[in-house]
Scaffold this active site. Structure first.
Site, short mmCIF file in Angstrom:
data_model
loop_
_atom_site.label_atom_id
_atom_site.label_comp_id
_atom_site.label_asym_id
_atom_site.label_seq_id
_atom_site.Cartn_x
_atom_site.Cartn_y
_atom_site.Cartn_z
N ASP A 142 0.85 -1.19 0.00
CA ASP A 142 0.00 0.00 0.00
C ASP A 142 0.88 1.24 0.00
O ASP A 142 2.02 1.19 -0.49
CB ASP A 142 -0.93 -0.03 1.22
CG ASP A 142 -2.32 0.51 0.89
OD1 ASP A 142 -2.40 1.70 0.55
OD2 ASP A 142 -3.29 -0.25 0.96
N HIS A 147 -4.08 6.10 2.82
CA HIS A 147 -4.69 4.85 2.34
C HIS A 147 -4.07 3.64 3.03
O HIS A 147 -4.78 2.73 3.50
CB HIS A 147 -4.50 4.78 0.83
CG HIS A 147 -5.26 3.68 0.16
ND1 HIS A 147 -4.81 2.37 0.12
CD2 HIS A 147 -6.44 3.67 -0.51
CE1 HIS A 147 -5.67 1.63 -0.55
NE2 HIS A 147 -6.67 2.39 -0.96
N SER A 164 -10.82 -1.04 -1.78
CA SER A 164 -9.62 -0.99 -0.95
C SER A 164 -9.96 -1.21 0.51
O SER A 164 -9.15 -1.74 1.28
CB SER A 164 -8.93 0.37 -1.09
OG SER A 164 -8.17 0.45 -2.26
#
Length: 1733
Positions: free
Chosen positions: A1104, A1177, A1523
């Site tokens: 990520d 994220h 995600s």
């Protein structure tokens, strides 16, 4: 009559697979239409049994078999679309030795025609797709013209065309060469011993007759051929025909098919005419065989005997490819099936049943010849009777033996032998009323044969060698009722098609055949039925019609492919133009190769004069005179440029060139001399030759062990040559030799490895012809005192690809005064550097060479040093005996494009401009030049003044600027376009250390790079742990060369936009974390977590954007020591060091080599060069998987207040940062992730020892597995039992958009929670409309504000279709200030719309969904008071605005609401199936919460990701996307793995899938965003239920080997794992043991195999239930599964059948259902998706 008229449509499919699939579908649709039109018009033929010699006869149906009309569906032929309503049939000329009819003369001008019998007659009866004409011999001698004319007329009515052969030709050609030589040889019989010498003596006359007969056939074909016709030649009788046809018309479409076996090369090489026959067949465009073995033998013969290149597609000869493939023949099965209903067949059957009542019937139907194994069959039956006395009166063998060639002694002897054995057995075992064998020496008519097939219990085919044997097919077609057993010889071609359903035997093993007879007679009914079903399906689908149509389709496509290849082949040299330009020029340079250019042509394998003689290079005898004339011309300079050693060329002046005035350049130009002068060197200084001795030892070793190989030791290189060795052995040895070199002597040496056709050369870097030519020209200029510029260059040679840089050396340049890639303003000059503008690059060659070095050029050490000095320095290198300027040669070139001719000799794949076929063509050219040379260029001639205009050839070149400190020059070098490529080899064998692996990867790069320095600099990553491969900066040409290597599985280019990230109440809703109001779920969840120990010690790796380590979610209080097997590291960098890791966050790495290769050095203001997360994220996803329990966590403004926790709070985390901010773009626009970086991360994760990988990254479009870095990495992770979960993507709700579809990955979709953040809108008329938001800003209470629609308050010039979307700069401050604005979703970011309203002075805004968003509302933390509403509600607000004079509204502050219903529903953004990469798998696999998920966040980025505008900082944030759903499933996998540590990744996936929920909290089916019922293409198996997954009852397991077999089944032939080879017949893709079923294009019925493993109670019984898709039936066999221990496996089949009424509803629409196995405690559910063909 005109030929076929086709009109090309550019929209038609262009890839080979697309074309063939399109044509296959059209054939099927046309066949359905055609069958409706034809009805039962097909004529029946008498005696269609397969008794004649293979290929001897061709079947012809009557006029009724050629209906005028076919479907009006568009048809594509040769990739072109027929425009008319009803496409014509393609004309097909079928050419065979015999016509399908026999002629009997009844009078002088009258004939009677009778249909012949034979295998091809039977096979081709059903072929009706083509307008066929049949050409062949009628089987009768017709010497008179009257008879010939009458027979021709009679045959024309049957669409037959005769070839008239006289008796002598027939005797020598047919009886002699075909039947006495070719037929025995092809069947491995050899020549009869007593006839061998006589045959040898008469061989030449027979072969001459054979060629003559083939030419006679060709003459008839030419007479009737029309443009566009397909000519299909059949069998060994006509092996010379393709060559005859192509010599007459090279554009003719010619296919050749062999109906017999083709022997191994060791057998074929004994044939005296072996080479001529092979080359003649290779003239065809497509060569077909019944089986792959025969095709392989043919390719091997061409390789070993002719020395040609065998490829997976066929045989290649200098760029011309003859496609070779297997096309198993079939029969017209419908004809046999229909015949069983005829009264006369029914009568025969009744009679046979009565006659053999109470006895099992065995049947043999064969021609009576040596290859059919009739004696072996009867002897095996005798042995069976001897060993099974109880069967003597219960079985009878019916042997039909059709006599052939009764006048041949060998056949007479065989007949006597068979009769003798039959008599003996009947005497031993027969009685007065019955005998065990009924033997008939005759054929049966068609109806009698069908009846016999139908009543047979066991068919016995014992061929010793057979092309196909259609008797086995005919038997199966007639066994729909009886379901008899087929015993089949493994030496029959049919064994490869029917082997799965038949009992295969070795007919030479009498004992084995006898045992098989017993097994067949005693076989259980269910096994008989299964075997018969398999064979029956094959026979009825692989029909003769399909066989013929497939062959012609492949032939048509082969022509298209050849045309595409031809476009890439340089044209033939226009000799006249070259001579004219030569005549008009004044200073000419001729560069000529020597070997294969100026020498005599040689046989490919060197057999004309032997190896020793051929190694003596001699000038072509016809060249001496023309060369002398050209050399005597003062305006012409000749250079013979050779790769040979000086000692070889030292021999040439005396033997070959005499006193010619020319230059000789040896060792690729490194040594130079005038013909009678002394050698000088042109080598660069500091040429490192330390590697020579070690390479020499390797070459000596392999020379000793490879017979007839030799090596040459030169001053700059070593060459190992295996031209005269056995071809296949030589190639194996060469591969071994290269491996030894790359891993040893040259692993760190500055060398190039050059692979020739049959040689391996190791040279010092910089030793190429192109690198030497500049220095050679410099010496020539100096020697001749040349004043006039060279204005004509002719460069001809048969050079290795490495040396073809000599061609490109002279190519004219592009005008690049202002190339787009060069900065318009150079950087500020450093001290000592001139700030002069960049030099202009001229189109002429007179400029400095350093100003325009090109991609193929290999720079010497001197040149590299001089490239900087070239403009401002006069430094000159010193070479052995003279001084020459480095670029003196190029400075005298004034070469225009039209005056340069580069020419490759005998090498169609070349960078030269033109081609010449052989040295004979070189002779022709030089003779032309010599003839015009006499009158050209004389004093007073103005030829030198005639200059052609320059024509520049376009080429893709970038220009890179080098600024050199301390120098006053700027050098512009032309380089090829570079990109990052991933080179993938598969799995490591485990035999090498890590440094050895990297050295091997480096050696591969060194094979395509110019220097060791270049190779090392280009390497970004070497994948060493499990994945075998590397990422490197390559040109497309370099990547292509690596891709061609056999050991390379795939090579693909990285792309910056290929991958991107797929951008907490969720665990409570999933039933894991306890909550008071849901105590019944809470207890179950608590028990589950306790049993899983909260994921303790399971390690999760996340690919990520990094991690924010200070987040409370990553605390490690109370966590124990890290397991000793962990090998990960904590990589330091800005803002991150080893102290940031702890017992929770146990590893952190970052990867950005691929990113920086594309974007340049990372900007520190945009991201951290460390594992620290600046995006948010990565922190969000990692805390979702395994974040610690954090009380009182909430998003900005206190939304979603409660306890934040990951799904597995005691699992450990390893972070692999692979995603980075895109330079110059807002983070809200997303990050980018390069697959070379991701592959390195996955490889490290595997080596570090992770247990689960969570990857919330994917492609925007589906990518083939072998070109998908995530799929490849995940496959290797699976081998280590690592579970890999990936997001499905955010490209919904459009179909076929999902990414990460590989079957070894858990692909996760996104759905909603039962939580909402409600913020209503109250309109001025009192109506309240519900909205949602997590915006903390609030409007003044109890106050309504003016309300406007964005489209009404825009600035002028905003496009109408963008008017209502509040895009940046669109709103007018004068019209917006102080108001609430209604904005619609569409283009632009959601939070960006709020920013625009704020900019324009608005106080708040309402965000309206688009219709596509449906009921999904994404909640954002806007910068001003806001709420989001559904599409319908936005329209209501707009109606209010339009209907009210002064509209107003208020936005009520948001509050959190739980237990919303219905929930979950599918998010609109989640990507959908079907799976484009392989529709045999239903994807996604599962869905999990992904809408408005609360998790940890980075403190370096605001919640809106609008850095610089939004300055708010949060610790937790709400985000949406697959995600967010992916880490939910990864956490579930962690917990299941903690409970079941030995389970494979497939078993864990199965447990999660088969326990999923397909209903919402109202008990209704899951809905999509629009409120409609969702399908498995959105949710897969359903919404995940982790608590159930811990105890699934049964699991569908799959191993790493299963995945490798699956990869084989989809056409990946290169081995991914060195310990695994693809089986010849891998299981079909749909039979991979998967927990769901997808069937694309179902045709009536399909049977699928699955296996389940018991992981529940040891003693259990599971029952089958199903909810079939609409119009589909589903049955399981068996329908009950009994288990008596844990771990026991049970297999079953699922039969899916379309109901009759559904078969007419063709289309791509899917219908859905499911099936389950249940033991009343466990319910194991699998979804099914089906579409009809």
């Amino acid at each position: 009559m005109p030929g076929n008229n086709y009109n090309c449509n550019p929209s038609t499919p262009r890839s080979r697979l697309e074309r063939l699939l399109r044509e296959r579908e059209l054939r099927r649709s046309n066949r359905v239409s055609q069958s409706n039109e034809d009805g039962n018009r097909q004529a029946e033929f008498v005696g269609s049994d397969a008794f004649f010699t293979e290929g001897e006869n061709l079947g012809l149906s009557s006029e009724d078999d050629f209906p005028e009309g076919v479907s009006a569906t568009k048809i594509f032929i040769d990739g072109c679309e027929w425009k008319e309503g009803r496409p014509p049939k393609q004309r097909l000329l079928v050419v065979a030795n015999r016509l399908p009819v026999s002629a009997v003369r009844k009078g002088e001008d009258s004939w009677q025609l009778e249909i012949s019998v034979g295998g091809l007659v039977s096979a081709l009866l059903g072929v009706k797709e083509f307008d066929a004409r049949w050409i062949g011999w009628a089987g009768v001698n017709v010497p008179d013209s009257v008879g010939q004319k009458a027979l021709t007329k009679a045959l024309a009515e049957k669409r037959c065309i005769p070839v008239f052969l006289d008796e002598e030709i027939v005797h020598q050609y047919y009886n002699g060469y075909c039947n006495n030589i070719l037929w025995p040889l092809f069947h491995y019989l050899g020549l009869p011993q007593e006839d061998r010498l006589a045959t040898t003596r008469s061989f030449q006359s027979q072969f001459d007759a054979y060629k003559k007969a083939n030419q006679m056939f060709a003459d008839v074909v030419h007479e009737h051929y029309q443009e566009g016709d397909v000519v299909w030649c059949h069998d060994y009788h006509l092996m010379f025909l393709p060559k005859c046809l192509k010599e007459h018309n090279n554009k003719m479409k010619v296919g050749w098919f062999l109906h017999t076996p083709f022997p191994s090369s060791e057998i074929h090489r004994t044939l005296p005419s072996r080479s001529e026959l092979l080359r003649s067949v290779l003239a065809a465009d497509l060569v077909g065989f019944h089986t792959y073995d025969y095709a392989r033998h043919f390719v091997s013969a061409c390789t070993r005997i002719l020395g040609l290149e065998g490829t997976p597609e066929g045989v290649e000869n200098q760029g011309k490819l003859t496609r070779v493939a297997a096309f198993p023949i079939g029969i017209d099965s419908d004809r046999f099936i229909r015949a069983l209903e005829l009264p006369q067949v029914q009568d025969h059957m009744k009679e046979l049943k009565e006659r053999f009542a109470g006895r099992k019937v065995m049947l043999g139907v064969d021609r009576l010849d040596m290859i059919k194994g009739i004696p072996q069959k009867i002897l095996a039956f005798e042995k069976f009777l001897e060993e099974n006395l109880n069967w003597r009166d219960k079985v009878v063998l019916l042997q039909i033996a059709v006599p052939t060639r009764t006048d041949v002694p060998e056949y007479q002897k065989l007949t006597s032998q068979v009769h003798e054995i039959v008599g003996r057995i009947n005497g031993r075992f027969g009685t007065l009323t019955a005998v065990p064998i009924h033997h008939l020496d005759r054929s049966l008519d068609f109806h009698a044969l069908c009846a016999l097939y139908a009543v047979t219990d066991v068919a016995l085919v014992t061929s010793l060698r057979d092309g196909m044997n259609l008797v086995s097919y005919e038997f199966v077609a007639c066994q729909a009722s009886k379901k008899g057993v087929l015993i089949l010889s493994e030496f029959a071609g049919a064994a490869q098609s029917l082997g799965a359903g038949a009992i295969l035997v070795n007919p030479w093993n009498i004992t084995e055949v006898a045992a098989s007879i017993g097994y067949a007679l005693n076989m259980a009914a269910d096994e008989r039925e299964k075997r018969h079903h398999h064979n029956f399906m094959h026979v009825t689908t692989h029909t003769s019609q399909e066989w013929a149509a497939t062959f012609v389709s492949e032939l048509n496509d082969t022509i298209v492919e050849a045309q595409l290849r031809t476009r890439q082949v340089p044209p033939i040299l226009p000799i006249k133009v070259a001579v004219d330009r030569y005549l008009q020029s004044s200073n000419r340079l001729l560069i000529l190769g020597f070997n294969a250019t100026l020498t005599e042509p040689k046989d490919t394998l060197g057999r004309r004069g032997g190896q020793i003689r051929e190694m003596e290079l001699k000038l072509h005898p016809d060249l001496k005179e023309p060369l002398k004339k050209i050399c005597d011309d003062s305006k012409t300079t000749i250079v013979v440029l050779s790769g040979s050693d000086r000692s070889v060329l030292d021999y040439l002046p005396i033997q070959n060139f005499g006193d010619y005035n020319m230059w000789l350049a040896a060792e690729n130009g490194m040594f130079l001399r005038l013909t009678m002068g002394e050698w000088m060197t042109t080598m660069p200084e500091n040429l490192n030759m330390d590697w020579v001795d070690s390479v020499k030892h390797v070459f000596e070793y392999f020379t000793e062990r490879t017979p007839r190989s030799h090596f040459e030791l030169r001053e700059t290189s070593l060459v190992w040559n295996y031209k005269y060795a056995d071809i296949e052995f030589g190639r194996l040895q060469a591969r071994d030799l290269l491996q030894h070199l790359w891993t040893g002597p040259i692993s760190n040496a500055s060398v190039d490895v050059v692979q020739g056709g049959r040689s391996v050369e190791v040279r010092a870097v910089g030793v190429t012809k192109g690198a030497a030519i500049d220095r050679i020209l410099g010496e020539i200029v100096h020697n001749k005192g040349m004043k006039a510029p060279i204005d004509y260059v002719l460069c001809i040679g048969h050079f290795l690809p490495k040396d073809e840089d000599v061609y490109t050396f002279f190519e004219p340049e592009l005008p690049v005064e202002a190339p787009p890639t060069v900065p318009t303003r150079p950087p500020s000059p450093t001290p000592g550097m001139s700030s002069a503008p960049l030099p202009r690059i001229s189109m002429s060659k007179s400029n400095s060479k350093a100003a325009r070095l090109k991609k193929q050029r290999s720079l010497s050490t001197l040149e590299k040093r001089a490239s900087i000095h070239a403009i401002g320095s006069a430094w000159r290198p010193t070479l052995m005996r003279d001084k020459m300027s480095l670029h003196e040669g190029s400075s005298v070139l004034d070469l225009k494009g039209d005056n340069y001719f580069s020419c490759a000799v005998g090498r169609k794949r070349s960078s030269a401009r033109y081609l010449l076929g052989s040295s004979d063509d070189v002779v022709t050219l030089l003779k032309e030049l010599a003839e015009v040379n006499t009158g050209a260029g004389q004093p007073g001639s103005d030829a030198g003044a005639l200059k052609a205009s320059s024509t520049q050839r376009q080429r893709s070149i970038f220009y890179k600027v080098f600024y050199t400190e301390g120098l006053d020059s700027i050098t512009c070098i032309a380089i090829d376009s570079l990109a990052v490529y991933v080179v993938y080899f598969g799995e490591h064998s485990g035999e090498k250390a890590l440094h050895e692996i990297e050295d091997t990867h480096h050696s591969y790069l060194l094979s395509v790079k110019e220097t060791e320095e270049d190779a090392r600099a280009s390497l970004l990553y070497s994948y060493k742990h499990s994945i075998n491969g590397f990422a490197a900066v390559l040109t497309q040409d370099e990547a292509s060369k690596l891709s061609d290597l056999e050991e390379v599985v795939s090579v693909w280019a990285s792309h910056p936009k290929k991958y991107s990230m797929h951008t907490t109440r969720s665990w409570e809703f999933s039933g894991i974390i306890e909550e008071e109001e849901r105590h019944w779920i809470g207890k179950m969840g608590r028990d589950f977590l306790s049993k899983a120990r909260y994921g303790k010690d399971i390690i999760v790796g996340l690919l990520d954007s990094g991690v924010w380590p200070e987040s409370k979610s990553f605390r490690d209080e109370g966590m124990g020591p890290i397991r000793k097997s962990w090998k990960g590291i904590c990589q330091s960098g800005p803002g991150f060091n080893s102290s940031h890791c702890n017992r929770k966050l146990i590893g952190a790495r970052y990867y950005l080599k691929g990113f920086e290769q594309f974007y340049g050095h990372l900007n520190a203001s945009e991201d951290y060069r460390s594992p620290r997360d600046m995006d948010g994220h990565g922190t969000h996803t990692s805390s979702t998987v395994a974040g610690r329990v954090v009380p009182n966590a909430s998003a900005l403004g206190g939304f979603a207040l409660g306890t934040a926790s990951g799904g597995a709070p005691l699992a450990r985390l390893a972070i692999y940062k692979v995603c980075w901010a895109i330079p110059g773009q807002s983070k809200a626009d997303g990050n980018t992730c390069f697959e070379e970086d991701m592959l390195a991360a996955i490889d490290d994760a595997i080596g570090d020892g992770v247990d689960v990988l969570s990857i919330s990254i994917g492609t925007k479009k589906p990518v083939n597995y072998t070109n998908d870095g995530i799929a490849i990495g995940a496959l290797h992770a699976t081998k280590k039992k690592i579970v890999v979960a990936c997001s499905a993507g955010n490209s919904g709700p459009a179909p076929s958009t999902l990414s990460n579809p590989a079957p070894w990955i858990i692909t996760v979709g996104a759905s909603s929670l039962d939580r909402a953040f409600v913020a209503p809108v109250v309109l001025g008329n009192g109506i309240t409309i519900e909205g949602e938001t997590v915006t903390p800003s609030k409007l003044e209470e109890n106050k309504k504000y003016p309300l406007v629609y964005a489209a009404d308050v825009i600035n002028s010039g905003v496009p109408k279709d963008m008017a209502g979307q509040c895009l940046p700069g669109s709103l007018s401050p004068e019209k917006v200030k102080g108001k609430i604005v209604l904005c619609m979703r569409g283009s632009g970011m959601r939070v960006g719309k709020g920013m625009e309203v704020k900019r324009a002075g608005g106080v708040g805004f309402i965000l309206g969904n688009s219709a596509a968003n449906g009921v999904e509302i994404s909640c954002d933390a806007h910068v001003i008071p806001a709420t989001a509403v559904l599409y319908e509600d936005a329209n209501r607000i707009l109606q209010y605005i339009n209907s009210t004079k002064i509209p107003t509204a208020a936005i009520i502050p948001a509050r959190t609401v739980l237990n919303r219903k219905p929930a979950p529903f599918m998010a609109a953004f989640t990507s959908r199936g079907p799976n484009l990469i392989d529709p045999n798998f239903l994807k996604p696999d599962i869905t999990a919460p992904g809408l408005n998920i609360l998790a940890a966040w980075t403190e370096a980025d605001p919640p809106t990701k609008l850095s610089g505008i939004d300055h708010r900082v949060v610790q937790y944030n709400i985000d949406s996307g697959t995600s967010m759903s992916c880490p939910h499933v990864a956490a579930a996998a962690v917990l299941v793995k903690a409970i079941h540590p030995t389970w494979s990744s497939a078993a864990i996936r199965s447990a999660i899938m088969t326990t999923a929920e397909i209903r919402n909290n109202l008990g209704l089916p899951l809905n999509d965003e629009s409120g409609s019922v969702a399908t498995p293409f959105a949710y897969g198996a359903g919404h995940f239920r982790p608590t159930k997954a811990a105890d699934p009852g049964l699991v569908y397991d799959a191993s790493y080997k299963d995945y490798l077999q699956y990869i084989c089944s989809i056409g990946v032939t290169k081995n991914i794992d060195p310990t695994f080879n693809c089986p010849k017949s891998p299981p079909t893709a749909i039979n991979l043991n998967y927990p769901s079923i997808a069937i694309p294009k179902l045709e009536d019925t399909m049977t699928i195999k699955r296996t389940v493993t018991n992981v529940g109670d040891s003693k259990s019984i599971y029952f089958f239930t199903a909810k079939p898709p609409l119009g589909i039936s589903i049955k399981a066999s068996p329908s009950m599964l009994f288990f008596d221990h844990v771990g026991q496996k049970k297999s079953f089949t699922i039969t899916v059948k379309a109901r009759r009424e559904m078969l007419s509803k063709q289309g791509n629409e899917y219908v859905f259902g499911w099936y389950t196995w249940t033991d009343r405690l466990h319910t194991v559910r699998s979804p099914i998706a089906v579409s009809l063909a």
